[in-house]
Design a protein around this motif. Structure first.
Motif, PDB file in Angstrom:
ATOM      1  N   LEU A  59     -29.984 -24.026  -6.730  1.00 56.93           N
ATOM      2  CA  LEU A  59     -30.652 -24.124  -8.016  1.00 56.93           C
ATOM      3  C   LEU A  59     -29.720 -24.657  -9.099  1.00 56.93           C
ATOM      4  CD1 LEU A  59     -32.680 -20.771  -8.053  1.00 56.93           C
ATOM      5  CD2 LEU A  59     -33.372 -23.022  -7.171  1.00 56.93           C
ATOM      6  N   SER A  60     -30.322 -25.165 -10.153  1.00 53.16           N
ATOM      7  CA  SER A  60     -29.602 -25.765 -11.273  1.00 53.16           C
ATOM      8  C   SER A  60     -29.510 -24.785 -12.439  1.00 53.16           C
ATOM      9  CB  SER A  60     -30.319 -27.040 -11.733  1.00 53.16           C
ATOM     10  OG  SER A  60     -29.802 -27.486 -12.960  1.00 53.16           O
ATOM     11  N   ILE A  61     -28.289 -24.426 -12.818  1.00 54.73           N
ATOM     12  CA  ILE A  61     -28.102 -23.501 -13.939  1.00 54.73           C
ATOM     13  C   ILE A  61     -28.495 -24.153 -15.253  1.00 54.73           C
ATOM     14  CG2 ILE A  61     -26.368 -22.213 -15.261  1.00 54.73           C
ATOM     15  CD1 ILE A  61     -24.949 -21.645 -12.618  1.00 54.73           C
ATOM     16  N   SER A  62     -28.259 -25.461 -15.394  1.00 50.03           N
ATOM     17  CA  SER A  62     -28.636 -26.132 -16.641  1.00 50.03           C
ATOM     18  C   SER A  62     -30.142 -26.036 -16.869  1.00 50.03           C
ATOM     19  CB  SER A  62     -28.186 -27.591 -16.629  1.00 50.03           C
ATOM     20  OG  SER A  62     -28.798 -28.315 -15.579  1.00 50.03           O
TER      21      SER A  62
ATOM     22  N   THR B  41     -34.742 -23.352 -19.491  1.00 55.52           N
ATOM     23  CA  THR B  41     -36.030 -22.669 -19.336  1.00 55.52           C
ATOM     24  C   THR B  41     -36.006 -21.308 -20.025  1.00 55.52           C
ATOM     25  OG1 THR B  41     -36.436 -23.779 -17.220  1.00 55.52           O
ATOM     26  CG2 THR B  41     -37.680 -21.760 -17.659  1.00 55.52           C
ATOM     27  N   LEU B  42     -34.925 -20.560 -19.838  1.00 51.04           N
ATOM     28  CA  LEU B  42     -34.809 -19.231 -20.440  1.00 51.04           C
ATOM     29  C   LEU B  42     -34.797 -19.298 -21.968  1.00 51.04           C
ATOM     30  CD1 LEU B  42     -32.143 -17.717 -18.030  1.00 51.04           C
ATOM     31  CD2 LEU B  42     -34.524 -16.985 -18.218  1.00 51.04           C
TER      32      LEU B  42
ATOM     33  N   HIS C 291     -34.590 -29.999 -23.847  1.00 48.69           N
ATOM     34  CA  HIS C 291     -33.622 -30.876 -23.207  1.00 48.69           C
ATOM     35  C   HIS C 291     -32.614 -30.039 -22.429  1.00 48.69           C
ATOM     36  CE1 HIS C 291     -35.176 -33.328 -26.534  1.00 48.69           C
ATOM     37  NE2 HIS C 291     -34.851 -34.391 -25.805  1.00 48.69           N
ATOM     38  N   LEU C 292     -32.025 -30.659 -21.414  1.00 49.18           N
ATOM     39  CA  LEU C 292     -30.931 -30.023 -20.707  1.00 49.18           C
ATOM     40  C   LEU C 292     -29.653 -30.249 -21.504  1.00 49.18           C
ATOM     41  CD1 LEU C 292     -31.694 -31.082 -17.015  1.00 49.18           C
ATOM     42  CD2 LEU C 292     -32.359 -28.981 -18.193  1.00 49.18           C
ATOM     43  N   LEU C 293     -29.010 -29.178 -21.906  1.00 47.91           N
ATOM     44  CA  LEU C 293     -27.817 -29.267 -22.731  1.00 47.91           C
ATOM     45  C   LEU C 293     -26.560 -29.276 -21.871  1.00 47.91           C
ATOM     46  CD1 LEU C 293     -28.906 -26.712 -25.487  1.00 47.91           C
ATOM     47  CD2 LEU C 293     -29.269 -29.185 -25.431  1.00 47.91           C
ATOM     48  N   SER C 294     -25.471 -29.728 -22.446  1.00 51.70           N
ATOM     49  CA  SER C 294     -24.228 -29.838 -21.693  1.00 51.70           C
ATOM     50  C   SER C 294     -23.609 -28.466 -21.441  1.00 51.70           C
ATOM     51  CB  SER C 294     -23.223 -30.724 -22.433  1.00 51.70           C
ATOM     52  OG  SER C 294     -22.704 -30.039 -23.562  1.00 51.70           O
ATOM     53  N   PHE C 295     -22.708 -28.427 -20.483  1.00 47.30           N
ATOM     54  CA  PHE C 295     -21.972 -27.204 -20.151  1.00 47.30           C
ATOM     55  C   PHE C 295     -21.225 -26.686 -21.385  1.00 47.30           C
ATOM     56  CE2 PHE C 295     -18.310 -25.257 -17.578  1.00 47.30           C
ATOM     57  CZ  PHE C 295     -19.027 -24.113 -17.287  1.00 47.30           C
ATOM     58  N   GLU C 296     -20.572 -27.593 -22.128  1.00 43.83           N
ATOM     59  CA  GLU C 296     -19.816 -27.196 -23.313  1.00 43.83           C
ATOM     60  C   GLU C 296     -20.706 -26.535 -24.362  1.00 43.83           C
ATOM     61  OE1 GLU C 296     -19.451 -30.015 -21.760  1.00 43.83           O
ATOM     62  OE2 GLU C 296     -17.305 -30.262 -21.330  1.00 43.83           O
ATOM     63  N   VAL C 297     -21.912 -27.056 -24.536  1.00 43.80           N
ATOM     64  CA  VAL C 297     -22.832 -26.490 -25.523  1.00 43.80           C
ATOM     65  C   VAL C 297     -23.192 -25.052 -25.162  1.00 43.80           C
ATOM     66  CG1 VAL C 297     -25.187 -26.628 -26.453  1.00 43.80           C
ATOM     67  CG2 VAL C 297     -23.766 -28.676 -26.320  1.00 43.80           C
ATOM     68  N   TRP C 298     -23.461 -24.817 -23.879  1.00 39.17           N
ATOM     69  CA  TRP C 298     -23.815 -23.460 -23.459  1.00 39.17           C
ATOM     70  C   TRP C 298     -22.631 -22.503 -23.596  1.00 39.17           C
ATOM     71  CZ3 TRP C 298     -28.518 -22.089 -23.630  1.00 39.17           C
ATOM     72  CH2 TRP C 298     -29.541 -22.955 -23.265  1.00 39.17           C
ATOM     73  N   LEU C 299     -21.430 -22.979 -23.272  1.00 41.73           N
ATOM     74  CA  LEU C 299     -20.252 -22.125 -23.449  1.00 41.73           C
ATOM     75  C   LEU C 299     -20.087 -21.750 -24.916  1.00 41.73           C
ATOM     76  CD1 LEU C 299     -17.559 -23.783 -21.117  1.00 41.73           C
ATOM     77  CD2 LEU C 299     -19.064 -21.855 -20.610  1.00 41.73           C
ATOM     78  N   GLN C 300     -20.238 -22.704 -25.793  1.00 41.27           N
ATOM     79  CA  GLN C 300     -20.104 -22.436 -27.227  1.00 41.27           C
ATOM     80  C   GLN C 300     -21.188 -21.492 -27.718  1.00 41.27           C
ATOM     81  OE1 GLN C 300     -20.098 -26.294 -29.102  1.00 41.27           O
ATOM     82  NE2 GLN C 300     -18.175 -26.921 -28.116  1.00 41.27           N
ATOM     83  N   ARG C 301     -22.395 -21.678 -27.227  1.00 37.57           N
ATOM     84  CA  ARG C 301     -23.504 -20.835 -27.682  1.00 37.57           C
ATOM     85  C   ARG C 301     -23.254 -19.365 -27.361  1.00 37.57           C
ATOM     86  NH1 ARG C 301     -29.812 -22.370 -26.815  1.00 37.57           N
ATOM     87  NH2 ARG C 301     -29.058 -24.096 -28.107  1.00 37.57           N
TER      88      ARG C 301
END
Length: 237
Positions: free
Chosen positions: A158-161, A166-167, A172-182
């Protein structure tokens, strides 16, 4: 030439053996409920028709009996794929050097056959997650050759992005860096396959309360969540 192209009969047998091995590991109907493998791919680019896997790092999410996830740093894996060919473009060279995998490290890496055997052994019966799931699959297929039919064999990946978007009801699918910062996750050593897999697990743990809110705490329900319509566009790291 990719790592599986071999005109000899012996090369054909190797490809057939690896295909059967991967199918037996990943084509299971009941994946491991207490150990999920999280992969992170260092790639030479994001074009599945031209680029290749440079290295793969892996760490795991394990679960208590009450389905509380935790990270086990004693259970990790890393492999560098051997490549003796020059990088195709200047961009590819820059990407590889940015990730600290130089020419010598690639020359000293494992050929695709050996690398895949080690990966298969590490995965065991565990399901797989990676941040850019579909892209990672496509580039791994490009690296390994047409002897692997990933459309049918990698059912439990499965794709974590996509799950994160979805959660959070992102369009849009955001970058890994964006999720880490969030989530306030500080990556002190980005662009390393193993370290990034560890950070991906930490992101998954941060997302877990939302999985619980959606009633998605076992693989079957997480897979159902991931199967919802994809976001309109993607931004990959």
């Amino acid at each position: 030439m990719n790592g599986f192209e071999d005109n000899s009969h012996n090369g054909f047998l190797w490809s057939s053996y690896l295909k059967q091995s991967l199918a037996s590991v990943l084509n299971f109907s009941m994946p491991n409920t207490h150990r999920w493998v999280v992969l992170h791919f260092i790639k030479s680019g994001c074009n599945p028709k031209e680029n290749r896997v440079v290295s793969i790092g892996a760490s795991v999410v394990k679960f208590t009996l009450s389905r509380k996830p935790f990270q086990d740093l004693s259970d990790t894996f890393e492999v560098t794929f051997q490549s003796n060919r020059p990088s195709v473009t200047l961009t590819e060279k820059q990407i590889i050097l940015e990730h600290g995998v130089g020419k010598q490290a690639q020359c000293n890496g494992l050929n695709a056959k050996a690398a895949m055997l080690q990966l298969i052994d590490y995965i065991g019966d565990s399901p797989i997650l990676s941040f850019n799931g579909e892209l990672d699959k496509q580039i791994l297929k490009q690296t390994c050759g047409e002897s692997f039919d990933f459309r049918h064999e990698l059912k439990h990946w499965l794709s974590i992005s996509h799950l994160a978007s979805t959660l959070h009801n992102e369009t849009h699918l955001l970058s890994f860096e964006v999720w880490l910062q969030r989530y306030g996750l500080i990556a002190e050593m980005r662009h390393d396959a193993l370290y990034d897999s560890i950070m991906t697990v930490q992101l998954l743990l941060k997302l877990w309360p939302l999985f619980e809110k959606h009633g998605a705490t076992v693989w079957r329900t997480v897979k159902k969540l991931e199967s919802q319509p994809k976001s309109k566009s993607a931004r990959y790291d």
